[in-house]
Write a protein that holds these residues in place. Structure first.
Motif, short mmCIF file in Angstrom:
data_model
loop_
_atom_site.label_atom_id
_atom_site.label_comp_id
_atom_site.label_asym_id
_atom_site.label_seq_id
_atom_site.Cartn_x
_atom_site.Cartn_y
_atom_site.Cartn_z
N VAL A 127 0.85 -1.19 0.00
CA VAL A 127 0.00 0.00 0.00
C VAL A 127 0.88 1.24 0.00
N ASN A 129 0.84 5.23 0.55
CA ASN A 129 0.04 6.30 1.13
C ASN A 129 0.99 7.41 1.55
N TYR A 154 -1.72 -1.17 -4.17
CA TYR A 154 -2.79 -0.20 -3.99
C TYR A 154 -2.18 1.16 -3.63
N GLU A 156 -3.13 4.55 -2.42
CA GLU A 156 -4.20 5.37 -1.84
C GLU A 156 -3.94 6.85 -2.09
N GLU A 157 -2.67 7.26 -1.95
CA GLU A 157 -2.33 8.66 -2.17
C GLU A 157 -0.84 8.77 -2.51
N LYS A 196 -4.98 5.70 -7.21
CA LYS A 196 -5.90 6.84 -7.22
C LYS A 196 -5.27 8.06 -7.89
#
Length: 616
Positions: A127, A129, A154, A156-157, A196
């Motif tokens: 992840v 982020n 993934y 997220e940011e 994203k």
């Protein structure tokens, strides 16, 4: 025929020309630059057609728009001493360096920097982020990541994710068939690799993606790929970007139950853009192989497509200016509101229209009901080898009929053609094998260069050429052979000469068509791949007020490409008719030059023809 299409989907509403220009340029976003075309192909538009000229100019301007690639979009080696290493080991992972930590078998990256991942993770995820929206470079250095309940990778940011594939590495990312979503209302994440924010993939290594839940690779912003070898399997879409999918290079094998490559932003003025500059593609999809909510540019690359629906579909505009496109299976081959073919080599096999310039509701018009399955003609429609009941047997059209004896859509009652829909051909090579219309425009067609060969349809409910307003031809080579029930020639406003030959019976596929002038110079030698009863021929070598002879059968020792022969000698054929082309566009049958009155909505021949023939 436009009024009896089958298996249609609702499209965007009809677009004004100004909106088209604005939307297409805006779709490129901040990472593209638009320049004004100075190419000579801009001259293809007939200045008498204001709407057509505007649409074509918009497409040509778009052809010179270039996706800007940042310096870090290109692959570069990394310094191991400056990178954080992440070693995957089954159910665990270890981190050496700063900016990342492990927990419960997963890895969390919270700072900008370079991270090198190797090993195998059985059921966990990485992840990203990064609160300050910095750039994260994730190097898959022989990594295998599987996560059964969410995206294995993934974002997220982050300001941007750069996914690098070093030379010689094999990397695998796979997910499960069901996700445990924190917010089920958004259905995110929904891809094996999901970001994203902006994402770039580079390098020369291999990445295998198994998107078992939904999508393969997805970005909620811009997705750029500058290299790599990809094998992508997806339960829905394989490669997806919201605003942009741009490919500079790479090798792609895509198997998608949904779309192959797709953009999703449908906000007016901000529609998504697909730009393929290079790469080699093998795409099998259950829906469209390429699907853009805005613009779609193919300027290079080698594409091989088998699609369950459209092969290449754009909601606003499509431009092909280079590369090779081989469509072996599709419902419709190319479809967009505005289509421009300016270069490259395109081969289309379609169960419906080969090339369809259509948008809005105009391609869902069902006034005449559904098209029969398997190409069968409706009960009240004559077979392909029989003219309509009220058409004279000599091939001429009755006074109340349009071209070829069949009333068409367009300006007729019930027709919904949009003048903003335009097919423009300025160069390149296009071959079409269609069960529906060959070249179809719910508006107009303009051709100034290139070579177009159309085979089909064989049923009288469709035509090799189908347009609502005008087809203005000023250059190039066009040969269109198919059924005669709804046959159209190009418009009389064309400046390049052409002939439309209608035969009394269906001619067998492979039977040569040979046209030569009075001096014996070959104009065209062509072997249609399907049965045909009508053929339109136009070439720069053809002139008005010139005598021609048309032959059938025989052989040629020239070089054959898609039925069209180049050079060599023709012999052994039977002369069907000799005639003098007293008009720019001449309609002919076995008796010589024929006459027909104007049809509806620009579909008629316009102007009378003087009969001047010599029986063979």
């Amino acid at each position: 025929m436009n009024t009896i299409k089958r298996n249609r989907k609702n499209r965007l509403s009809k677009l004004a020309v100004v909106a088209l220009c604005t939307a297409m340029l805006a779709a490129c976003g901040s990472n593209t630059t638009a320049t004004t075309s100075t190419d000579s192909t801009a001259a293809a538009t007939n200045t008498s057609q204001t709407t057509a000229a505007s649409v074509q100019t918009a497409s040509l301007d778009l052809s010179n728009s270039k996706v800007e690639y940042d310096e870090d979009d290109a692959y570069s080696d990394w310094n191991a001493s400056e990178a954080t290493t992440i070693k995957l080991n089954g159910t665990t992972a270890t981190v050496e360096g700063t900016g990342a930590e492990t927990k419960d078998g997963s890895v969390s990256i919270t700072a900008a920097g370079t991270y090198v991942v190797s090993g195998k993770l059985d059921d966990g995820q990485i992840v990203v982020n990064v609160a300050d929206e910095g750039v994260v470079r994730l190097i898959l250095n022989g990594a295998e990541i599987h996560y059964s309940t969410s995206s294995p990778i993934y974002v997220e940011e982050a300001g941007k994710l750069i996914l690098s594939l070093p030379e010689g590495t094999n990397n695998v990312v796979s997910d499960g068939t069901a996700y445990e979503l924190a917010d089920a209302s958004t259905d995110e994440p929904n891809a094996a690799i999901f970001s994203k924010d902006d994402m770039t993939i580079n390098g020369t290594g291999k990445l295998t993606v198994e998107g078992n839940y939904n999508n393969g690779i997805a970005s909620k912003d811009k997705l750029k790929i500058t290299g790599g070898t990809f094998e992508i399997h997806a339960a829905d879409d394989a490669v997806m970007g919201r605003d942009l999918v741009a490919v500079k290079d790479g090798l792609f094998v895509i198997d998608a139950k949904g779309h192959g490559i797709k953009t999703t932003n449908d906000t007016e003025g901000e529609e998504g853009l697909i730009a393929l500059e290079g790469g080699t593609y093998s795409i099998e999809s259950g829906e469209d192989a390429l699907h853009s909510t805005g613009g779609l540019l193919v300027s290079g690359g080698d594409l091989h497509i088998a699609a369950g629906d459209d092969a290449i579909h754009s909601e606003i505009a499509l431009l092909i200016s280079g590369g090779m496109v081989d469509i072996t299976q599709s419902n419709e081959g190319l479809e967009a509101g505005s289509i421009t073919i300016a270069g490259g080599e395109v081969h289309v096999v379609s169960s419906d229209d080969g090339v369809n310039a259509a948008s809005g509701s105009s391609d869902t018009d069902g006034a005449a009901g559904e098209m029969p399955q398997e190409g069968a003609a409706p009960a009240d429609m004559p077979p392909a080898d029989m003219p309509p009941a009220d058409m004279p047997q000599d091939g001429t059209a009755p006074a109340d009929m349009g071209q070829g004896g069949g009333p068409r859509g367009g300006g007729m009652p019930g027709g919904e053609g949009s003048s903003n829909n335009l097919l423009t051909i300025t160069g390149g090579y296009l071959s079409v094998d269609a069960q529906g219309d060959g070249l179809d425009a719910n508006g107009g067609i303009a051709m100034s260069g290139g070579t177009v060969v159309v085979n089909g349809p064989t049923m009288n409910g469709n035509g090799s050429l189908d347009y609502d307003s005008t087809f203005e031809m000023t250059g190039g080579v066009l040969i269109a052979a198919g059924s005669s029930g709804m046959v159209q020639a190009v418009s009389d406003s064309s400046t390049q000469a052409g002939i439309l030959m209608t035969y009394p019976q269906t001619q067998q596929a492979g039977t040569l068509i040979h046209l030569e002038d009075e001096a014996g110079n070959a104009i065209v030698t062509f072997a249609p791949s399907k049965d045909y009863q009508a053929v339109y021929i136009s070439s720069p070598d053809m002139k008005k007020d010139t005598a021609y002879s048309l032959y059938s059968g025989g052989t040629s020792n020239g070089t054959e490409t898609n039925g069209l022969y180049d050079g060599g000698n023709y012999s052994g054929g039977t002369k069907v008719v000799s005639f003098t082309a007293a008009s720019t566009i001449t309609w002919v049958n076995e008796s010589g030059v024929t006459e027909a009155s104007s049809g509806f909505g620009g579909r008629g021949r316009g102007g009378d023809r003087q009969v001047e023939s010599t029986q063979s």
